[in-house]
Design an enzyme around this catalytic site. Structure first.
Site, PDB file in Angstrom:
ATOM      1  N   GLY A  31     -40.615  29.151 109.134  1.00  0.00           N
ATOM      2  CA  GLY A  31     -39.716  28.056 108.785  1.00  0.00           C
ATOM      3  C   GLY A  31     -40.425  26.924 108.072  1.00  0.00           C
ATOM      4  O   GLY A  31     -39.791  26.068 107.460  1.00  0.00           O
ATOM      5  N   ARG A  32     -41.741  26.910 108.202  1.00  0.00           N
ATOM      6  CA  ARG A  32     -42.504  25.858 107.507  1.00  0.00           C
ATOM      7  C   ARG A  32     -43.880  26.356 107.109  1.00  0.00           C
ATOM      8  O   ARG A  32     -44.775  25.572 106.823  1.00  0.00           O
ATOM      9  CB  ARG A  32     -42.629  24.634 108.400  1.00  0.00           C
ATOM     10  CG  ARG A  32     -43.178  24.958 109.789  1.00  0.00           C
ATOM     11  CD  ARG A  32     -43.370  23.705 110.558  1.00  0.00           C
ATOM     12  NE  ARG A  32     -43.665  23.984 111.958  1.00  0.00           N
ATOM     13  CZ  ARG A  32     -44.044  23.065 112.809  1.00  0.00           C
ATOM     14  NH1 ARG A  32     -44.183  21.828 112.399  1.00  0.00           N
ATOM     15  NH2 ARG A  32     -44.279  23.361 114.063  1.00  0.00           N
ATOM     16  N   LYS A  52     -49.198  25.407 106.414  1.00  0.00           N
ATOM     17  CA  LYS A  52     -48.220  25.120 107.466  1.00  0.00           C
ATOM     18  C   LYS A  52     -47.761  23.674 107.300  1.00  0.00           C
ATOM     19  O   LYS A  52     -48.582  22.760 107.295  1.00  0.00           O
ATOM     20  CB  LYS A  52     -48.851  25.324 108.847  1.00  0.00           C
ATOM     21  CG  LYS A  52     -47.863  25.088 109.993  1.00  0.00           C
ATOM     22  CD  LYS A  52     -48.416  25.576 111.315  1.00  0.00           C
ATOM     23  CE  LYS A  52     -47.496  25.230 112.471  1.00  0.00           C
ATOM     24  NZ  LYS A  52     -48.027  25.691 113.756  1.00  0.00           N
ATOM     25  N   ASP A  92     -36.923  20.631 108.999  1.00  0.00           N
ATOM     26  CA  ASP A  92     -37.317  20.075 107.702  1.00  0.00           C
ATOM     27  C   ASP A  92     -38.486  20.772 107.023  1.00  0.00           C
ATOM     28  O   ASP A  92     -38.899  20.383 105.933  1.00  0.00           O
ATOM     29  CB  ASP A  92     -37.636  18.579 107.877  1.00  0.00           C
ATOM     30  CG  ASP A  92     -38.721  18.346 108.923  1.00  0.00           C
ATOM     31  OD1 ASP A  92     -39.351  19.331 109.377  1.00  0.00           O
ATOM     32  OD2 ASP A  92     -38.947  17.178 109.295  1.00  0.00           O
ATOM     33  N   GLY A  93     -39.059  21.774 107.672  1.00  0.00           N
ATOM     34  CA  GLY A  93     -40.175  22.488 107.045  1.00  0.00           C
ATOM     35  C   GLY A  93     -41.496  21.733 107.065  1.00  0.00           C
ATOM     36  O   GLY A  93     -42.486  22.182 106.506  1.00  0.00           O
ATOM     37  N   ARG A 107     -53.995  27.370 107.157  1.00  0.00           N
ATOM     38  CA  ARG A 107     -54.485  28.277 108.200  1.00  0.00           C
ATOM     39  C   ARG A 107     -55.011  29.545 107.548  1.00  0.00           C
ATOM     40  O   ARG A 107     -54.534  29.951 106.483  1.00  0.00           O
ATOM     41  CB  ARG A 107     -53.346  28.672 109.148  1.00  0.00           C
ATOM     42  CG  ARG A 107     -52.673  27.534 109.821  1.00  0.00           C
ATOM     43  CD  ARG A 107     -51.919  28.025 111.040  1.00  0.00           C
ATOM     44  NE  ARG A 107     -50.755  28.855 110.699  1.00  0.00           N
ATOM     45  CZ  ARG A 107     -49.819  29.155 111.598  1.00  0.00           C
ATOM     46  NH1 ARG A 107     -49.922  28.737 112.852  1.00  0.00           N
ATOM     47  NH2 ARG A 107     -48.790  29.892 111.251  1.00  0.00           N
ATOM     48  N   ASP A 156     -42.978  35.659 119.125  1.00  0.00           N
ATOM     49  CA  ASP A 156     -43.204  35.312 117.709  1.00  0.00           C
ATOM     50  C   ASP A 156     -44.526  34.576 117.535  1.00  0.00           C
ATOM     51  O   ASP A 156     -44.983  34.394 116.407  1.00  0.00           O
ATOM     52  CB  ASP A 156     -42.042  34.461 117.160  1.00  0.00           C
ATOM     53  CG  ASP A 156     -41.686  33.300 118.075  1.00  0.00           C
ATOM     54  OD1 ASP A 156     -41.304  33.561 119.223  1.00  0.00           O
ATOM     55  OD2 ASP A 156     -41.809  32.136 117.644  1.00  0.00           O
TER      56      ASP A 156
HETATM   57  P1  AMP Z   1     -42.999  27.354 116.933  1.00  0.00           P
HETATM   58  O1  AMP Z   1     -42.445  26.939 118.253  1.00  0.00           O
HETATM   59  O2  AMP Z   1     -43.801  26.298 116.230  1.00  0.00           O
HETATM   60  O3  AMP Z   1     -43.749  28.642 117.008  1.00  0.00           O
HETATM   61  O4  AMP Z   1     -41.736  27.577 115.972  1.00  0.00           O
HETATM   62  C1  AMP Z   1     -40.664  28.424 116.268  1.00  0.00           C
HETATM   63  C2  AMP Z   1     -39.823  28.629 115.021  1.00  0.00           C
HETATM   64  O5  AMP Z   1     -39.304  27.384 114.557  1.00  0.00           O
HETATM   65  C3  AMP Z   1     -40.571  29.240 113.851  1.00  0.00           C
HETATM   66  O6  AMP Z   1     -39.693  30.058 113.148  1.00  0.00           O
HETATM   67  C4  AMP Z   1     -40.959  28.029 113.046  1.00  0.00           C
HETATM   68  O7  AMP Z   1     -41.182  28.325 111.697  1.00  0.00           O
HETATM   69  C5  AMP Z   1     -39.723  27.147 113.224  1.00  0.00           C
HETATM   70  N1  AMP Z   1     -40.029  25.727 113.040  1.00  0.00           N
HETATM   71  C6  AMP Z   1     -40.709  24.908 113.889  1.00  0.00           C
HETATM   72  N2  AMP Z   1     -40.780  23.658 113.392  1.00  0.00           N
HETATM   73  C7  AMP Z   1     -40.153  23.680 112.196  1.00  0.00           C
HETATM   74  C8  AMP Z   1     -39.891  22.708 111.195  1.00  0.00           C
HETATM   75  N3  AMP Z   1     -40.280  21.442 111.298  1.00  0.00           N
HETATM   76  N4  AMP Z   1     -39.208  23.123 110.096  1.00  0.00           N
HETATM   77  C9  AMP Z   1     -38.787  24.383 109.955  1.00  0.00           C
HETATM   78  N5  AMP Z   1     -38.996  25.339 110.860  1.00  0.00           N
HETATM   79  C10 AMP Z   1     -39.667  25.011 111.977  1.00  0.00           C
HETATM   80 MG    MG Z   2     -44.531  29.952 115.986  1.00  0.00          MG
END
Ligand code: AMP
Ligand code: MG
Length: 493
Positions: A92-93, A113, A125-126, A176, A252
């Site tokens: 997502g980002r 990232k 917001d990515g 990364r 994930d």
């Molecule tokens: P994480 O908990 O960081 O492993 O994220 C879980 C999911 O949420 C993944 O698909 C990430 O890419 C997405 N995600 C987390 N934060 C953001 C963000 N600020 N913008 C877009 N996607 C996000």
């Molecule tokens: Mg993740």
């Protein structure tokens, strides 16, 4: 000449069919600054000396320019989040800029990232904020310094772009680096989406490039999954042995290569508390320190479920094979972690009774919530004979239990006929003096938010070599101050 022209680009993942990823473009950052650059990793990858000061490198690491020859993609995946299946997540980002191969044949995927929205951003917001980017940047390198398999970090770029979280913060981008960012959830996406035909090309990609010794094997999927289970069990043992807690052990966030992946709300234990939960958002304590090895097992069971179609055309036989592979985990983990505890105690081999000796020491620490890292480090100063009271005793709250344990420990050391000095030298290569404690990060974050990146550089230097003494940085080895107890880390980043 561009710093990137010397790189040999291979882009294996991006070359897979469209089903696995989407072409994306980074969103530029305003006023990007190189807050830190990992020159040693850059050299490993094959970037020239001085790359960290090169404006073109800064532009690429900020997402403001294309990496020449790169093919920027975000990957799709799914995953079990806190036990619940989510059918579509994805980068997502995160954006994969390119994959390179150095002269030694090592593969490196360079992934930004926080570089903006992708088709998988859902409602977010990515972006990533400076605070969380510093945590990921420093901790992945700290884990590498500890010898724990992990993704790494090449650069940390800050900017003036505002990002809204609980408060207004600023955006940052980390580059990364890992051989591959394929996750357990990458397979789950296609399995639960009933697109079974997509599993094999992805598995073949992983095997061909990262498990090449299995390429020709007739039972390659079984053997590959067995290795993934073994690596995961080994990783959980290593996390336990350095007191590392991953706050979001969702599938994930589990690497198919057995790497520590996705540093969000992580934490190193200060005082030893086996039920410690590092993620404020994890109210049920699903990912508590003592639960982590079991979660590693559960995540492997999810991976094996998702790869059943690769194991056998006959569904019953596939389940049987999957169960056999999963059954490796308990012994792999138990043996792995016992070996590590024994090394930390300075024992050259594992003997009957050593498991109890190690557990008894952990119980002493747990009873008084004594500092985990400092206590293990101080064990090296214990002498086999009982002529001197060990300095460690001053740090232990349950002294009575410690004294009883010490007697057994000394008896065990005496049975080994090794000089104290030799044992101590060995122990100092497995019991770190420094770990990246939350309060150290907090200080570096506060300074960086005020525009001063010097603390990041100091921590980076020490955490690359956490087994060395670094007398000038002995404050970093001190127990956590009282205010550290108020620090809370959560999924918000
Ligand atoms: P994480 O908990 O960081 O492993 O994220 C879980 C999911 O949420 C993944 O698909 C990430 O890419 C997405 N995600 C987390 N934060 C953001 C963000 N600020 N913008 C877009 N996607 C996000
Ligand atoms: Mg993740």
């Amino acid at each position: 000449m561009s710093a990137f022209t010397q790189l040999r680009l291979v882009n294996h993942f991006a070359a897979l069919e469209q089903a696995y990823s989407s072409r994306v473009e980074p969103m530029p950052l305003t006023e990007p600054k190189m807050a830190h650059f990992n020159q040693a990793l850059a050299a490993e990858i094959g970037l020239p000396a001085g790359a960290g000061d090169d404006p073109e490198v800064l532009a690429v690491m900020a997402g403001n320019a294309q990496l020449p020859g790169g093919k920027t993609v975000s990957a799709v995946y799914a995953g079990h989040q806190f036990g619940v299946y989510v059918p579509q997540l994805g980068d997502g980002r995160a954006m994969l800029l390119a994959q390179t191969q150095n002269e030694a044949g090592d593969l490196f995927e360079l992934q930004l990232k926080g570089s903006g929205m992708t088709p998988y951003s859902r409602f977010a917001d990515g972006r990533a904020v400076l605070r969380s980017s510093i945590r990921e940047y420093l901790c992945s390198e700290a884990m590498h310094g500890l010898g724990v398999p992990t993704t790494r970090a090449l650069s940390l770029v800050s900017s003036s772009d505002p990002v809204r979280r609980e408060r207004m913060e600023t955006a940052a981008v980390v580059c990364r680096v890992a051989p591959s960012f394929v996750r357990f959830g990458s397979f789950e996406y296609f399995y639960y989406g009933e697109r079974f035909e997509r599993l094999q090309p992805l598995a073949d990609h992983v095997i061909n490039h990262y498990f090449p010794h299995l390429r020709e094997a007739t039972d390659k999927y079984e053997r590959w999954l067995a290795e993934v289970v073994d690596r995961t069990a080994a990783l959980m043992a290593q996390w336990q042995s350095v007191g590392f807690c991953h706050g979001v052990m969702n599938t994930d966030n589990f690497s198919i290569l057995g790497l520590t992946l996705d540093y969000g709300p992580f934490g190193f234990l200060d005082g030893f508390d086996s039920s410690h939960v590092c993620n404020h958002t994890d109210e049920g304590g699903r990912y508590a320190y003592e639960e982590q090895p079991k979660i590693g097992y559960w995540n492997c069971s999810r991976l094996l479920q998702a790869t059943l179609p690769l194991l056998d055309l006959n569904p019953e036989k596939a389940v049987e094979k999957a169960n056999d592979i999963l059954a490796r985990y308990p012994d792999q983990y138990a043996e792995g972690v016992l070996t590590l505890w024994c090394k930390k105690l300075g024992l050259r081999e594992v003997r009957a009774g050593d498991r109890e000796l190690a557990n008894a020491f952990l119980n002493v620490l747990d009873a008084g919530k004594d500092d985990f890292t400092r206590s293990f480090r101080a064990l090296a100063q214990i002498q086999r004979d009982n002529s001197r009271i060990p300095v460690l005793r001053d740090e232990i709250k349950n002294v009575e239990a410690f004294d009883a344990w010490l007697e057994n420990y000394r008896a065990r050391l005496q049975s080994d006929s090794e000089e104290d000095g030799e044992r101590a030298a060995r122990m100092n290569t497995v019991n770190p003096k420094f770990v990246l404690r939350n309060h150290l990060l907090q200080t570096a974050i506060e300074k960086a938010e005020a525009g001063d990146f010097s603390e990041i550089a100091h921590l980076f230097e020490v955490m690359q070599k956490p087994f060395e003494e670094h007398p000038e940085y002995s404050d970093y080895a001190a127990p956590a101050p009282d205010w550290a107890a108020q620090l809370s880390v959560s999924c918000s980043s």
